[in-house]
Design an enzyme around this catalytic site. Structure first.
Site, PDB file in Angstrom:
ATOM      1  N   ASN A 199      -6.233  -5.928  -0.368  1.00  0.00           N
ATOM      2  CA  ASN A 199      -7.561  -5.707  -0.946  1.00  0.00           C
ATOM      3  C   ASN A 199      -7.496  -5.826  -2.469  1.00  0.00           C
ATOM      4  O   ASN A 199      -6.512  -5.458  -3.106  1.00  0.00           O
ATOM      5  CB  ASN A 199      -8.180  -4.369  -0.504  1.00  0.00           C
ATOM      6  CG  ASN A 199      -7.335  -3.158  -0.768  1.00  0.00           C
ATOM      7  OD1 ASN A 199      -6.106  -3.238  -0.820  1.00  0.00           O
ATOM      8  ND2 ASN A 199      -7.975  -2.015  -0.924  1.00  0.00           N
ATOM      9  N   VAL A 200      -8.564  -6.398  -3.018  1.00  0.00           N
ATOM     10  CA  VAL A 200      -8.664  -6.631  -4.466  1.00  0.00           C
ATOM     11  C   VAL A 200      -9.984  -6.035  -4.929  1.00  0.00           C
ATOM     12  O   VAL A 200     -11.056  -6.506  -4.520  1.00  0.00           O
ATOM     13  CB  VAL A 200      -8.622  -8.135  -4.791  1.00  0.00           C
ATOM     14  CG1 VAL A 200      -8.707  -8.356  -6.305  1.00  0.00           C
ATOM     15  CG2 VAL A 200      -7.347  -8.775  -4.231  1.00  0.00           C
ATOM     16  N   GLU A 201      -9.914  -4.997  -5.749  1.00  0.00           N
ATOM     17  CA  GLU A 201     -11.125  -4.287  -6.174  1.00  0.00           C
ATOM     18  C   GLU A 201     -11.586  -4.749  -7.552  1.00  0.00           C
ATOM     19  O   GLU A 201     -10.891  -5.504  -8.240  1.00  0.00           O
ATOM     20  CB  GLU A 201     -10.853  -2.772  -6.152  1.00  0.00           C
ATOM     21  CG  GLU A 201     -10.529  -2.309  -4.732  1.00  0.00           C
ATOM     22  CD  GLU A 201     -10.387  -0.807  -4.589  1.00  0.00           C
ATOM     23  OE1 GLU A 201     -10.245  -0.105  -5.610  1.00  0.00           O
ATOM     24  OE2 GLU A 201     -10.432  -0.354  -3.425  1.00  0.00           O
ATOM     25  N   GLU A 224      -8.270  -8.110   4.918  1.00  0.00           N
ATOM     26  CA  GLU A 224      -8.411  -9.008   6.066  1.00  0.00           C
ATOM     27  C   GLU A 224      -9.057 -10.326   5.665  1.00  0.00           C
ATOM     28  O   GLU A 224      -8.598 -11.399   6.036  1.00  0.00           O
ATOM     29  CB  GLU A 224      -9.266  -8.352   7.158  1.00  0.00           C
ATOM     30  CG  GLU A 224      -8.682  -7.091   7.764  1.00  0.00           C
ATOM     31  CD  GLU A 224      -9.092  -5.822   7.032  1.00  0.00           C
ATOM     32  OE1 GLU A 224      -9.253  -5.848   5.780  1.00  0.00           O
ATOM     33  OE2 GLU A 224      -9.260  -4.803   7.713  1.00  0.00           O
TER      34      GLU A 224
HETATM   35  N1  THU Z   1     -10.535  -2.024   2.880  1.00  0.00           N
HETATM   36  C1  THU Z   1      -9.830  -3.098   3.359  1.00  0.00           C
HETATM   37  O1  THU Z   1      -9.282  -3.895   2.585  1.00  0.00           O
HETATM   38  N2  THU Z   1      -9.752  -3.256   4.700  1.00  0.00           N
HETATM   39  C2  THU Z   1     -10.199  -2.345   5.618  1.00  0.00           C
HETATM   40  O2  THU Z   1      -9.997  -2.536   6.807  1.00  0.00           O
HETATM   41  C3  THU Z   1     -10.938  -1.161   5.179  1.00  0.00           C
HETATM   42  C4  THU Z   1     -11.239  -1.092   3.732  1.00  0.00           C
HETATM   43  C5  THU Z   1     -10.529  -1.794   1.428  1.00  0.00           C
HETATM   44  C6  THU Z   1     -11.826  -1.967   0.712  1.00  0.00           C
HETATM   45  C7  THU Z   1     -11.594  -1.084  -0.508  1.00  0.00           C
HETATM   46  O3  THU Z   1     -10.849  -1.811  -1.476  1.00  0.00           O
HETATM   47  C8  THU Z   1     -10.714   0.036   0.004  1.00  0.00           C
HETATM   48  O4  THU Z   1     -10.134  -0.457   1.205  1.00  0.00           O
HETATM   49  C9  THU Z   1     -11.438   1.346   0.292  1.00  0.00           C
HETATM   50  O5  THU Z   1     -12.545   1.127   1.077  1.00  0.00           O
END
Ligand code: THU
Length: 134
Positions: free
Chosen positions: A44-46, A57
């Site tokens: 994940n990249v915020e 995913e």
């Molecule tokens: N997130 C994912 O990358 N995949 C998931 O299955 C659930 C949530 C990320 C989004 C955000 O960066 C962080 O997790 C918290 O929600």
């Protein structure tokens, strides 16, 4: 645990280490397996504008497409060090369905609290996704 599931979860764990998640402090890694037998990972990249954040995913699937993958998804392993059974969000379920042959054959592989694989199908978690009429 089946060897394939262990391998995919290990790759998802490695990918979670590359997560950029300073806002949620919730790293996630994913490893997607295709019919070609190739795997692709994502984290994940915020963003400071929170809503722009991307899930692990969808990043893994984007990586597959960007690298020329043309076959369908067989399985995806998802891992967060912060939570067991880290299930994909609704948007990621729709993305997984887009690139699966048959949702009932696509395996969702998670790690439970005893560090065993917990395996569901995409159909289990996404029974009524959007599709155009045939
Ligand atoms: N997130 C994912 O990358 N995949 C998931 O299955 C659930 C949530 C990320 C989004 C955000 O960066 C962080 O997790 C918290 O929600």
């Amino acid at each position: 645990m089946e060897k394939l599931y262990i391998e995919l979860l290990e790759k998802a764990k490695e990918a979670a280490k590359n997560s950029y998640s300073p806002y949620s402090n919730f790293p996630v890694g994913a490893c997607v397996l295709y019919e070609s037998k190739k795997t692709y990972t994502g984290a994940n990249v915020e963003n400071v504008s929170y809503g722009l954040s991307l899930c692990a995913e969808r990043n893994a699937i984007s990586s597959a497409i960007a690298n020329g993958e043309k076959t369908k998804i067989k399985a995806i392993a998802i891992y967060s060090p912060k939570q067991t059974n880290c299930l994909p969000c609704g948007a990621c379920r729709q993305w997984l369905s887009e690139f699966s042959n048959n949702d009932s054959d696509t395996k969702i592989i998670l790690e439970d609290k005893n560090k065993n694989a917990f395996v569901l199908t995409l159909e289990d978690i996404f029974p009524y996704g959007f599709k155009f009429d045939e």
